[in-house]
Design a protein around this motif. Structure first.
Motif, PDB file in Angstrom:
ATOM      1  N   ASN A   1       0.846  -1.183   0.000  1.00  0.00           N
ATOM      2  CA  ASN A   1       0.000   0.000   0.000  1.00  0.00           C
ATOM      3  C   ASN A   1       0.886   1.238   0.000  1.00  0.00           C
ATOM      4  O   ASN A   1       1.964   1.233   0.611  1.00  0.00           O
ATOM      5  CB  ASN A   1      -0.902   0.002   1.235  1.00  0.00           C
ATOM      6  CG  ASN A   1      -2.195   0.747   0.996  1.00  0.00           C
ATOM      7  OD1 ASN A   1      -2.330   1.455   0.006  1.00  0.00           O
ATOM      8  ND2 ASN A   1      -3.149   0.590   1.901  1.00  0.00           N
ATOM      9  N   ASP A   2       0.460   2.295  -0.670  1.00  0.00           N
ATOM     10  CA  ASP A   2       1.260   3.515  -0.702  1.00  0.00           C
ATOM     11  C   ASP A   2       0.654   4.630   0.148  1.00  0.00           C
ATOM     12  O   ASP A   2       0.998   5.803  -0.007  1.00  0.00           O
ATOM     13  CB  ASP A   2       1.490   3.994  -2.132  1.00  0.00           C
ATOM     14  CG  ASP A   2       0.194   4.217  -2.900  1.00  0.00           C
ATOM     15  OD1 ASP A   2      -0.894   4.087  -2.300  1.00  0.00           O
ATOM     16  OD2 ASP A   2       0.266   4.527  -4.109  1.00  0.00           O
ATOM     17  N   THR A   3      -0.255   4.257   1.054  1.00  0.00           N
ATOM     18  CA  THR A   3      -0.806   5.217   2.006  1.00  0.00           C
ATOM     19  C   THR A   3      -0.584   4.705   3.422  1.00  0.00           C
ATOM     20  O   THR A   3      -0.534   3.498   3.666  1.00  0.00           O
ATOM     21  CB  THR A   3      -2.304   5.458   1.778  1.00  0.00           C
ATOM     22  OG1 THR A   3      -3.006   4.210   1.881  1.00  0.00           O
ATOM     23  CG2 THR A   3      -2.549   6.065   0.410  1.00  0.00           C
TER      24      THR A   3
ATOM     25  N   TYR B   1       4.768   2.220   3.450  1.00  0.00           N
ATOM     26  CA  TYR B   1       4.068   3.014   2.435  1.00  0.00           C
ATOM     27  C   TYR B   1       4.991   3.971   1.691  1.00  0.00           C
ATOM     28  O   TYR B   1       4.659   4.441   0.593  1.00  0.00           O
ATOM     29  CB  TYR B   1       2.901   3.789   3.060  1.00  0.00           C
ATOM     30  CG  TYR B   1       3.298   4.971   3.926  1.00  0.00           C
ATOM     31  CD1 TYR B   1       3.315   6.264   3.408  1.00  0.00           C
ATOM     32  CD2 TYR B   1       3.629   4.787   5.272  1.00  0.00           C
ATOM     33  CE1 TYR B   1       3.668   7.348   4.203  1.00  0.00           C
ATOM     34  CE2 TYR B   1       3.974   5.859   6.066  1.00  0.00           C
ATOM     35  CZ  TYR B   1       3.991   7.140   5.531  1.00  0.00           C
ATOM     36  OH  TYR B   1       4.341   8.212   6.319  1.00  0.00           O
TER      37      TYR B   1
ATOM     38  N   VAL C   1       1.119  -3.224   4.675  1.00  0.00           N
ATOM     39  CA  VAL C   1       1.290  -1.882   5.238  1.00  0.00           C
ATOM     40  C   VAL C   1       2.551  -1.759   6.083  1.00  0.00           C
ATOM     41  O   VAL C   1       2.922  -0.656   6.481  1.00  0.00           O
ATOM     42  CB  VAL C   1       0.068  -1.468   6.085  1.00  0.00           C
ATOM     43  CG1 VAL C   1      -1.174  -1.357   5.202  1.00  0.00           C
ATOM     44  CG2 VAL C   1      -0.172  -2.441   7.240  1.00  0.00           C
TER      45      VAL C   1
END
Length: 281
Positions: free
Chosen positions: A148-150, A257, A217
């Motif tokens: 995930n990039d958040t 992330y 994550v």
């Protein structure tokens, strides 16, 4: 740290003390941990000789890109990187046991490079494999896990998937440590688990999967064993004002992330890319 088992035998520092099995598949997993959420399986997890890991892809990765395996920096075959050390594009021929959804080893993957590794600000190692994502899928029917990039939120339900022990631990993100200090190393914005994730030696490098999205994550890496203050195997939390908190029995992971911003086309590392905040050599 949730120490890599074979390294721990040599250094006599290991989370969850005890002798390592000759082969992970020949011994039962240690007690502890809870059943994983149904959506989270072992597919894409890998076992290292001394740690856990996973085949991961970035949100922009393509099927014909060389695949990546993620583990901890302290799981490197060359030993722990020193504080401030960053390893980039180093040759490696390390092998990984690929697991299917049931936790059965179905194949062996091989690296050709350590793309990136450090124990500064975070605790991560990223290996580049000789096979692409498409080749792995065609050979084994297994897809990589996506990073995930958040940033995850407190309260997020997560599952830690250990390829070494073939065991999962389900809990939630309890909160975040501004700084986590262990021996000579300091990590930033670490995830603190709720107590159910009572991870042990050999779980180092396990992917931490968001139960709701199935995306990774964080990477599991450490816990305070004995209640000591900021020593090896006994990390302490340091807040923005410098106040130190020790939480015996609590375990931690390093967020991931920020990693996707540091890779470009073809899964090539580019620490100079806009938005890349990983430590540089």
């Amino acid at each position: 740290m949730n120490k890599p088992l074979l390294t721990a035998l040599a250094t006599l520092v290991i989370t969850g003390a005890g002798a390592a099995p000759a082969a992970a598949t020949d011994r039962a997993a240690p007690a502890g941990g809870t059943a994983a959420a149904r959506a989270v399986t072992f597919a894409g997890a890998v076992s290292l000789s001394n740690c856990s890991g996973s085949v991961i892809r970035l949100p922009a990765s393509r099927d014909d890109d060389p695949a990546l395996v993620m583990s901890n920096g302290h799981c490197l075959e060359t030993g722990f990187p020193a504080a401030g050390e960053v390893v980039v594009d180093r040759a490696s021929s390390r092998t990984f046991g690929l697991l299917d959804s049931a936790g059965t080893r179905v194949g062996t993957l091989r690296a050709n490079r350590i793309a990136y590794a450090t124990m500064t600000d975070t605790d991560v190692a990223l290996y580049r494999l000789t096979a692409t994502y498409a080749q792995i899928r065609n050979a084994y029917g297994i897809d990589a896990l996506t990073l995930n990039d958040t940033r995850p939120a407190a309260g997020t339900a997560v599952t830690v998937v250990s390829g070494y022990w073939k065991r999962t631990y389900s809990c939630a993100v309890d909160g975040f440590a501004h700084r986590l200090k262990e021996g000579e190393w300091t990590w930033k914005d670490s995830i603190r688990y709720t107590p159910a994730c009572d991870t042990v030696g050999g779980t180092s490098g396990s992917p931490v999967v968001d139960d709701a999205t199935g995306r990774v994550v964080a990477v599991n890496n450490t816990g305070n064993e004995d209640g000591e203050r900021c020593t090896v195997n006994n990390p302490c939390e340091v807040d923005a004002n410098g106040a130190v908190t020790v939480r015996q029995g609590v375990n931690y992971a390093q967020q991931t992330y920020r990693i996707p911003a540091c890779f470009g086309l073809g899964n090539k590392l580019d620490l100079g890319r806009s938005g890349c905040a990983l430590p540089k050599p």
